[in-house]
Design a protein around this motif. Structure first.
Motif, mmCIF file in Angstrom:
data_model
loop_
_atom_site.group_PDB
_atom_site.id
_atom_site.type_symbol
_atom_site.label_atom_id
_atom_site.label_comp_id
_atom_site.label_asym_id
_atom_site.label_seq_id
_atom_site.Cartn_x
_atom_site.Cartn_y
_atom_site.Cartn_z
ATOM 1 N N ASN A 16 0.873 -1.172 0.000
ATOM 2 C CA ASN A 16 0.000 0.000 0.000
ATOM 3 C C ASN A 16 0.908 1.219 0.000
ATOM 4 N N ASN A 18 0.304 4.265 -0.715
ATOM 5 C CA ASN A 18 -0.246 5.453 -0.053
ATOM 6 C C ASN A 18 0.005 5.420 1.447
ATOM 7 N N HIS A 106 -1.919 3.543 9.633
ATOM 8 C CA HIS A 106 -1.155 3.500 8.396
ATOM 9 C C HIS A 106 0.134 2.707 8.587
ATOM 10 N N ILE A 109 -0.736 -0.899 8.449
ATOM 11 C CA ILE A 109 -0.961 -1.341 7.072
ATOM 12 C C ILE A 109 0.372 -1.678 6.408
ATOM 13 N N HIS A 113 1.454 -5.554 5.244
ATOM 14 C CA HIS A 113 1.832 -5.909 3.869
ATOM 15 C C HIS A 113 3.250 -6.464 3.818
#
Length: 166
Positions: A16, A18, A106, A109, A113
């Motif tokens: 991700n 972003n 965030h 995340i 990943h």
């Protein structure tokens, strides 16, 4: 025959970008500190992000200020600033900074990943083992999983899903 979205998703490792930009941006603008992220450079999917985060961690470990200017200075000294597009490559992160409220999510995340990519790599090693070396590969994979478990106290990715994906 063209690739379908599901074919492409199977090829591209979990990531991700972003969330990665958000985490780096929040650190660069002073919303959050490096320790709050609990990440390593290898947790980032993009090579540029790994280089930037490595510079951030280096400055932080030496108790130096961490911002766009200090990171750019260190990267320039290392010869890696041009790899990310120079100073404009770092400037992009100002617009992507996470709020303090969303920063932990965030960072999680990015971490999730990274773990999924690691599991895919382990599953791929298992699946590519041939008759002669499968036991050695399996032992290596189990050893890596146990090391990860001891380091974090848990392994929060689904091995069965990673094996299916690989």
């Amino acid at each position: 025959m063209s690739d379908t979205p599901s074919d492409i998703a199977a090829i591209i490792p979990p990531n991700n970008v972003n969330a990665e930009r958000s985490v780096i941006g929040a650190i660069l603008v002073g919303i959050a500190d490096t320790g709050a992220a609990d990440l390593s450079p290898d947790d980032f999917y993009l090579h540029d992000h790994r280089l930037i985060f490595d510079a951030i961690r280096d400055l932080d470990s030496r108790r130096k200020p961490v911002d766009v200017v200090t990171v750019a200075e260190l990267m320039e000294a290392r010869g890696t600033l041009e790899e990310i597009g120079g100073m404009p490559g770092l400037g992009v992160f100002h617009d992507c900074a996470a709020s303090l409220k969303s920063f932990p999510a965030h960072a999680e995340i990015v971490r999730g990943h990274a773990k999924a990519r690691e599991l895919r790599a382990l599953a791929s090693r298992l699946m590519s083992a041939n008759g002669d070396d499968w036991e050695d590969v399996a032992n290596d994979v189990v050893s890596l999983l146990l090391t990860q478990s001891r380091t974090t106290g848990k392994w929060d990715c689904d091995l069965k899903a990673a094996l299916r994906a690989a």
